[in-house]
Design a protein around this motif. Structure first.
Motif, PDB file in Angstrom:
ATOM      1  N   TRP A  37       0.727  -1.078   0.040  1.00 28.34           N
ATOM      2  CA  TRP A  37       0.027  -0.527   0.227  1.00 28.34           C
ATOM      3  C   TRP A  37       0.635   0.978   0.091  1.00 28.34           C
ATOM      4  CZ3 TRP A  37       1.272   2.912   4.115  1.00 28.34           C
ATOM      5  CH2 TRP A  37       1.423   1.905   5.237  1.00 28.34           C
ATOM      6  N   ALA A  38       0.672   2.295  -0.894  1.00 25.20           N
ATOM      7  CA  ALA A  38       0.919   3.678  -0.360  1.00 25.20           C
ATOM      8  C   ALA A  38       0.167   4.926  -0.053  1.00 25.20           C
ATOM      9  CB  ALA A  38       1.745   3.480  -1.553  1.00 25.20           C
ATOM     10  N   VAL A  39       0.746   5.480   0.500  1.00 27.89           N
ATOM     11  CA  VAL A  39      -0.815   6.823   1.071  1.00 27.89           C
ATOM     12  C   VAL A  39      -0.399   7.902   1.067  1.00 27.89           C
ATOM     13  CG1 VAL A  39      -2.261   5.091   2.017  1.00 27.89           C
ATOM     14  CG2 VAL A  39      -0.256   6.898   3.664  1.00 27.89           C
ATOM     15  N   ASP A  40      -0.416   9.599   0.798  1.00 24.22           N
ATOM     16  CA  ASP A  40      -0.037  10.972   1.258  1.00 24.22           C
ATOM     17  C   ASP A  40       0.624  10.761   2.348  1.00 24.22           C
ATOM     18  OD1 ASP A  40      -1.857  11.069   2.402  1.00 24.22           O
ATOM     19  OD2 ASP A  40      -2.480  13.174   0.547  1.00 24.22           O
ATOM     20  N   ALA A  41       1.373  12.237   2.325  1.00 22.29           N
ATOM     21  CA  ALA A  41       1.684  12.037   3.467  1.00 22.29           C
ATOM     22  C   ALA A  41       0.773  12.378   4.833  1.00 22.29           C
ATOM     23  CB  ALA A  41       2.727  13.618   3.576  1.00 22.29           C
ATOM     24  N   CYS A  61     -11.169  -3.241  -4.371  1.00 21.48           N
ATOM     25  CA  CYS A  61     -10.160  -2.088  -4.029  1.00 21.48           C
ATOM     26  C   CYS A  61     -11.075  -0.646  -4.288  1.00 21.48           C
ATOM     27  CB  CYS A  61      -8.611  -2.197  -4.828  1.00 21.48           C
ATOM     28  SG  CYS A  61      -7.779  -3.162  -4.168  1.00 21.48           S
ATOM     29  N   GLN A  62     -12.008  -0.465  -5.608  1.00 17.33           N
ATOM     30  CA  GLN A  62     -12.673  -0.097  -5.869  1.00 17.33           C
ATOM     31  C   GLN A  62     -13.528   0.640  -4.733  1.00 17.33           C
ATOM     32  OE1 GLN A  62     -12.108   1.540  -8.724  1.00 17.33           O
ATOM     33  NE2 GLN A  62     -13.195   3.064  -7.669  1.00 17.33           N
ATOM     34  N   ASN A  67     -14.779   5.410  -1.117  1.00 18.49           N
ATOM     35  CA  ASN A  67     -14.558   5.379   0.610  1.00 18.49           C
ATOM     36  C   ASN A  67     -13.437   4.959   1.649  1.00 18.49           C
ATOM     37  OD1 ASN A  67     -15.853   6.074   2.772  1.00 18.49           O
ATOM     38  ND2 ASN A  67     -17.098   3.840   3.012  1.00 18.49           N
ATOM     39  N   PRO A  68     -12.029   5.656   1.389  1.00 20.57           N
ATOM     40  CA  PRO A  68     -11.339   5.668   2.056  1.00 20.57           C
ATOM     41  C   PRO A  68     -11.391   4.758   3.832  1.00 20.57           C
ATOM     42  CG  PRO A  68     -10.696   7.191   0.863  1.00 20.57           C
ATOM     43  CD  PRO A  68     -11.919   7.156   0.502  1.00 20.57           C
ATOM     44  N   ARG A  69     -12.482   6.003   4.132  1.00 24.80           N
ATOM     45  CA  ARG A  69     -12.656   5.741   5.587  1.00 24.80           C
ATOM     46  C   ARG A  69     -12.681   4.433   5.829  1.00 24.80           C
ATOM     47  NH1 ARG A  69     -12.266   7.654  10.591  1.00 24.80           N
ATOM     48  NH2 ARG A  69     -13.915   5.761  11.797  1.00 24.80           N
ATOM     49  N   SER A  70     -13.845   3.559   4.770  1.00 25.29           N
ATOM     50  CA  SER A  70     -13.727   2.275   5.371  1.00 25.29           C
ATOM     51  C   SER A  70     -12.715   1.195   5.519  1.00 25.29           C
ATOM     52  CB  SER A  70     -14.648   1.641   3.592  1.00 25.29           C
ATOM     53  OG  SER A  70     -13.414   1.365   2.576  1.00 25.29           O
ATOM     54  N   PHE A  71     -11.075   1.672   5.516  1.00 22.47           N
ATOM     55  CA  PHE A  71     -10.234   0.865   5.666  1.00 22.47           C
ATOM     56  C   PHE A  71      -9.934   1.005   7.180  1.00 22.47           C
ATOM     57  CE2 PHE A  71      -6.064   1.302   7.383  1.00 22.47           C
ATOM     58  CZ  PHE A  71      -5.210   0.308   7.195  1.00 22.47           C
ATOM     59  N   MET A  72     -10.499   2.280   7.783  1.00 25.23           N
ATOM     60  CA  MET A  72     -10.564   2.547   8.830  1.00 25.23           C
ATOM     61  C   MET A  72     -11.999   1.630  10.306  1.00 25.23           C
ATOM     62  SD  MET A  72      -8.517   3.316  11.291  1.00 25.23           S
ATOM     63  CE  MET A  72      -7.718   4.558  10.819  1.00 25.23           C
TER      64      MET A  72
END
Length: 265
Positions: A37-41, A61-62, A67-72
């Motif tokens: 995985w890779a994310v910004d700062a 992955c889509q 919805n990036p919040r779905s990771f948490m």
């Protein structure tokens, strides 16, 4: 005109090399069982999640990019707080490493070992983002937990449980063995198991060693063993073989139950 053609040719070659490099990277990550995985700062913008995310998390992955919040949200509620805290501290610590549980859409729970590292600017070392790897350690963790439970059972068993090499050298000694024989683990580990045999029972020791070297376990039988103080204890003793996955015998485990009081009655 020739120079312009050379420039265009070099540009096309660079683009082709870049395309091939991207294809090779995607081919590699497509076959990895771990999630790259890779994310910004800030951690708010997701730059890349490899296909293994779909296998482990049970989500596309889509859907994560949408919805990036779905990771948490997928992290188990009991683990979410310490993951959030670790993510918030990664700018100060320079790294991130956590174990946590995730809840899959089908209701199953998986254990994840996740670690990340900063990507820094070459000129001023400013953090440009984070890259990392996350892997499913559910099976490994279950094995570790089983081993820990087994170790606790062995350690606190009232029976004397002793492991020895095929040459009869003691390599483990539980609390029950300390109680039965009188030796502490510190003073007995590294000694020969023959120390527990009185002279008139030494041949028994010889026969036991011959038997286990042939790959044969010894079912429980009644006998006597010599304690540190020289007295003898009536015991029921059995010897089991400890093998590697390929079947090679590497150790033997002796379990002795004190039957002195039973014999006396």
């Amino acid at each position: 005109l020739t120079q312009l053609q050379d420039i265009e040719s070099e540009k096309a070659g660079a683009e082709e090399r870049g395309r091939q490099s991207d294809e090779q990277f995607r081919e590699l990550t497509a076959h990895l069982h771990q999630v790259l995985w890779a994310v910004d700062a800030t951690g708010a913008k997701l730059r890349y999640f490899s296909p293994a995310y779909e296998t482990i998390w049970g989500r596309t992955c889509q859907s994560l990019f949408d919805n990036p919040r779905s990771f948490m949200d997928a992290i188990h509620p009991d683990d979410r707080e310490h993951v959030v805290r670790a993510l918030a501290m990664r700018h100060q610590t320079g790294r991130y490493e956590e174990e946590y549980r995730i809840l899959r859409p089908d209701g199953s729970i998986r254990w994840i070992w996740d670690r990340g590292y900063p990507v820094q600017h070459e000129q001023d070392d400013a953090i440009q983002g984070f890259v990392g790897i996350a892997e499913d350690i559910t099976e490994q963790k279950a094995l570790r937990d089983d081993q820990a439970r087994l170790a606790a059972i062995v350690e606190f068993s009232e029976d004397a449980i002793v492991s020895k090499t095929l040459d009869g050298i003691i390599i483990s000694w539980n609390h029950g063995a300390e109680q039965l024989y009188g030796y502490s683990s510190k003073e007995i580990i590294g000694q020969s198991i023959s120390i527990l045999f009185a002279p008139d029972h030494f041949q028994e020791h010889v026969e036991i060693m011959k038997t286990i070297k042939k790959g044969v376990s010894i079912p429980p039988y009644d006998t006597v063993r010599r304690r540190k103080d020289g007295t003898e204890a009536n015991v029921s003793v059995g010897v089991s073989l400890i093998k590697k996955r390929d079947g090679e015998i590497v150790e033997a485990s002796t379990i002795a139950h004190n039957i002195t009081e039973k014999k006396a009655s």
